[in-house]
Design an enzyme around this catalytic site. Structure first.
Site, PDB file in Angstrom:
ATOM      1  N   HIS A 151       0.790  -1.233   0.000  1.00 35.70           N
ATOM      2  CA  HIS A 151       0.000   0.000   0.000  1.00 35.70           C
ATOM      3  C   HIS A 151       0.822   1.282   0.000  1.00 35.70           C
ATOM      4  O   HIS A 151       0.275   2.373  -0.037  1.00 35.70           O
ATOM      5  CB  HIS A 151      -0.929   0.036   1.226  1.00 35.70           C
ATOM      6  CG  HIS A 151      -0.173   0.194   2.508  1.00 35.70           C
ATOM      7  ND1 HIS A 151       0.318  -0.866   3.196  1.00 35.70           N
ATOM      8  CD2 HIS A 151       0.210   1.297   3.183  1.00 35.70           C
ATOM      9  CE1 HIS A 151       0.970  -0.444   4.268  1.00 35.70           C
ATOM     10  NE2 HIS A 151       0.926   0.874   4.285  1.00 35.70           N
TER      11      HIS A 151
HETATM   12  C1  UD1 Z   1      -0.576   6.094   5.812  1.00 34.66           C
HETATM   13  C2  UD1 Z   1       0.915   6.334   6.145  1.00 34.66           C
HETATM   14  C3  UD1 Z   1       1.706   5.092   5.799  1.00 34.66           C
HETATM   15  C4  UD1 Z   1       1.137   3.874   6.508  1.00 34.66           C
HETATM   16  C5  UD1 Z   1      -0.336   3.745   6.153  1.00 34.66           C
HETATM   17  C6  UD1 Z   1      -1.000   2.569   6.841  1.00 34.66           C
HETATM   18  C7  UD1 Z   1       1.416   8.729   5.783  1.00 34.66           C
HETATM   19  C8  UD1 Z   1       2.237   9.681   4.983  1.00 34.66           C
HETATM   20  N1  UD1 Z   1       1.458   7.443   5.358  1.00 34.66           N
HETATM   21  O1  UD1 Z   1      -0.661   5.859   4.404  1.00 34.66           O
HETATM   22  O2  UD1 Z   1       3.059   5.270   6.200  1.00 34.66           O
HETATM   23  O3  UD1 Z   1       1.833   2.720   6.118  1.00 34.66           O
HETATM   24  O4  UD1 Z   1      -1.017   4.962   6.541  1.00 34.66           O
HETATM   25  O5  UD1 Z   1      -2.238   2.316   6.266  1.00 34.66           O
HETATM   26  O6  UD1 Z   1       0.802   9.125   6.745  1.00 34.66           O
HETATM   27  N2  UD1 Z   1      -8.214   5.853   2.349  1.00 34.66           N
HETATM   28  C9  UD1 Z   1      -9.466   5.317   2.513  1.00 34.66           C
HETATM   29  N3  UD1 Z   1      -9.950   5.151   3.778  1.00 34.66           N
HETATM   30  C10 UD1 Z   1      -9.242   5.533   4.875  1.00 34.66           C
HETATM   31  C11 UD1 Z   1      -7.982   6.094   4.698  1.00 34.66           C
HETATM   32  C12 UD1 Z   1      -7.466   6.242   3.428  1.00 34.66           C
HETATM   33  O7  UD1 Z   1     -10.133   4.967   1.557  1.00 34.66           O
HETATM   34  O8  UD1 Z   1      -9.747   5.321   5.998  1.00 34.66           O
HETATM   35  C13 UD1 Z   1      -7.665   5.990   0.976  1.00 34.66           C
HETATM   36  C14 UD1 Z   1      -7.941   7.317   0.350  1.00 34.66           C
HETATM   37  O9  UD1 Z   1      -8.100   7.129  -1.016  1.00 34.66           O
HETATM   38  C15 UD1 Z   1      -6.647   8.078   0.603  1.00 34.66           C
HETATM   39  C16 UD1 Z   1      -5.616   6.979   0.478  1.00 34.66           C
HETATM   40  O10 UD1 Z   1      -6.256   5.830   1.039  1.00 34.66           O
HETATM   41  O11 UD1 Z   1      -6.435   9.126  -0.294  1.00 34.66           O
HETATM   42  C17 UD1 Z   1      -4.339   7.251   1.204  1.00 34.66           C
HETATM   43  O12 UD1 Z   1      -4.596   7.529   2.584  1.00 34.66           O
HETATM   44  P1  UD1 Z   1      -3.558   8.397   3.438  1.00 34.66           P
HETATM   45  O13 UD1 Z   1      -4.143   8.756   4.741  1.00 34.66           O
HETATM   46  O14 UD1 Z   1      -3.038   9.530   2.609  1.00 34.66           O
HETATM   47  O15 UD1 Z   1      -2.306   7.476   3.675  1.00 34.66           O
HETATM   48  P2  UD1 Z   1      -2.059   5.893   3.623  1.00 34.66           P
HETATM   49  O16 UD1 Z   1      -1.709   5.502   2.221  1.00 34.66           O
HETATM   50  O17 UD1 Z   1      -3.089   5.128   4.326  1.00 34.66           O
END
Ligand code: UD1
Length: 355
Positions: free
Chosen positions: A203
């Site tokens: 991811h």
């Molecule tokens: C974040 C952490 C990463 C960690 C990961 C665990 C940062 C920079 N990165 O990445 O190091 O390994 O968490 O999961 O903080 N989304 C959903 N539902 C949610 C949350 C996210 O659908 O509850 C989707 C959205 O499309 C979002 C994307 O995931 O844009 C990315 O979410 P984001 O919070 O930016 O970071 P992670 O990739 O989860």
């Protein structure tokens, strides 16, 4: 003391469990959840699985570009800190929630502790590397989990108030594995048998947002003949569909699930033959559970590689399929994450800390 703990994303929640318990026994704790993760499988399920108290504040920030997400958190965390006036703030790891929490705290002159400090994979373009470096440099107290992490801090001139206490997540894993064996029924939900499948997680933006890399990884996984369990992060699902790669993993031997809760994930990890991952936490859990791990990026958990249980793959130039099939550790590893009682040590050090 009044202590505010700031969390927001999946890897933060696991580290909070045992710490929160000790803080509440001895002090006053308020939990601030930024809302970076909001899906039940990525957020709420961790609180219920690990018995963590409900957050006192949920800032509901949600997903956005890094700048926007961090800025919204910064503003909202500052508002809460001004109301609550804690003596200490604790942030964890390298997520955007940790970065925003650290910045808000130090700008208000409140004491800041960083748990899982000093981790580096020396890839300065990755969001997590930026976050962890900044947090380490502005924290009053740094708690590196390993000697390598402590050395990284030293090499950057961070020597004062650094305490090598061990890794909080090992306490959590050990405490919860027996609970998982009693409570989780994941093996009756999935068509798998113990030691007869590979576990895949992927991811990190470094893999998911680069179509060439993602295609290489997914093509290799789709060519593996073993049974595979692939709990899929929402960001990965979105990118696979966007790059038209989702079809590649629609195969009989590949079981795609929603992200798993902590207890289910522990059991699936404990029962697998090998792990393929780009998660930091999963690499470490695989090591503790003695599962050969194949990692799809540079690692900050360098000890797992030195002990021969983690194989870093350059996905652009190496043959992932062959490595997965061939990789087999040659000797039992040393117990590098073995310390227990880490959360208690952290709280005791905070109690003695004077600005
Ligand atoms: C974040 C952490 C990463 C960690 C990961 C665990 C940062 C920079 N990165 O990445 O190091 O390994 O968490 O999961 O903080 N989304 C959903 N539902 C949610 C949350 C996210 O659908 O509850 C989707 C959205 O499309 C979002 C994307 O995931 O844009 C990315 O979410 P984001 O919070 O930016 O970071 P992670 O990739 O989860």
């Amino acid at each position: 003391m009044k202590v505010a703990t700031i969390v927001g994303a999946r890897p933060n929640f696991m580290k909070l469990g045992p710490l929160s318990k000790i803080l509440r026994d001895r002090h006053q704790e308020i939990i601030i959840h930024t809302g970076q993760h909001y899906d039940s499988e990525l957020s709420h399920s961790f609180f219920s699985d690990l018995g963590i108290p409900e957050p006192d504040y949920n800032l509901g920030v949600g997903s956005a570009s890094h700048g926007k997400q961090t800025a919204k958190m910064l503003e909202k965390i500052e508002d809460v800190l001004l109301i609550e006036k804690p003596d200490f703030v604790i942030v964890f790891g390298d997520t955007n929630s940790g970065l925003a929490g650290a910045l808000a705290t130090r700008k208000l002159g409140v004491s800041l502790a960083h748990i899982e400090a000093g981790m580096r994979n020396f890839d300065w373009n990755k969001p997590e590397e930026i976050n962890r470096k900044i947090i380490d440099h502005i924290s009053d107290l740094n708690f590196p989990p390993t000697e390598a992490a402590r050395t990284n801090l030293e090499n950057e001139g961070i020597i004062k108030n650094v305490h090598l206490v061990g890794d909080v997540t090992c306490d959590v894993l050990k405490e919860n594995l027996s609970k998982a064996k009693k409570k989780s029924n994941i093996f009756s939900q999935l068509p798998i048998k113990k030691q007869d499948y590979l576990l895949v997680t992927c991811h990190k933006s470094t893999n998911t947002d680069n179509p060439k890399r993602l295609e290489k990884i997914i093509t290799s996984i789709s060519n593996l003949k073993q049974k595979i369990v692939f709990p899929i992060h929402p960001r990965t699902k979105k990118m696979l569909k966007e790059f038209k790669l989702y079809e590649l993993i629609q195969k009989d031997n590949i079981i795609i699930t929603e992200p798993l809760g902590y207890l289910d994930m522990l059991l699936v990890l404990d029962g697998c033959e090998k792990v393929i991952t780009d998660s930091g936490g999963v690499q470490k859990e695989a090591f503790v559970l003695r599962k050969p791990c194949i990692t799809l990026r540079e690692t900050e958990w360098i000890e797992t590689v030195k002990e021969g249980w983690n194989r870093i793959v350059d996905v652009e130039s190496e043959d992932l399929c062959k490595i997965v099939n061939d990789f087999m550790p040659k000797k039992q590893p040393r117990n590098i994450f073995g310390q227990s009682g880490v959360s208690k040590k952290i709280v005791e050090i905070m109690e003695k800390f004077k600005v």
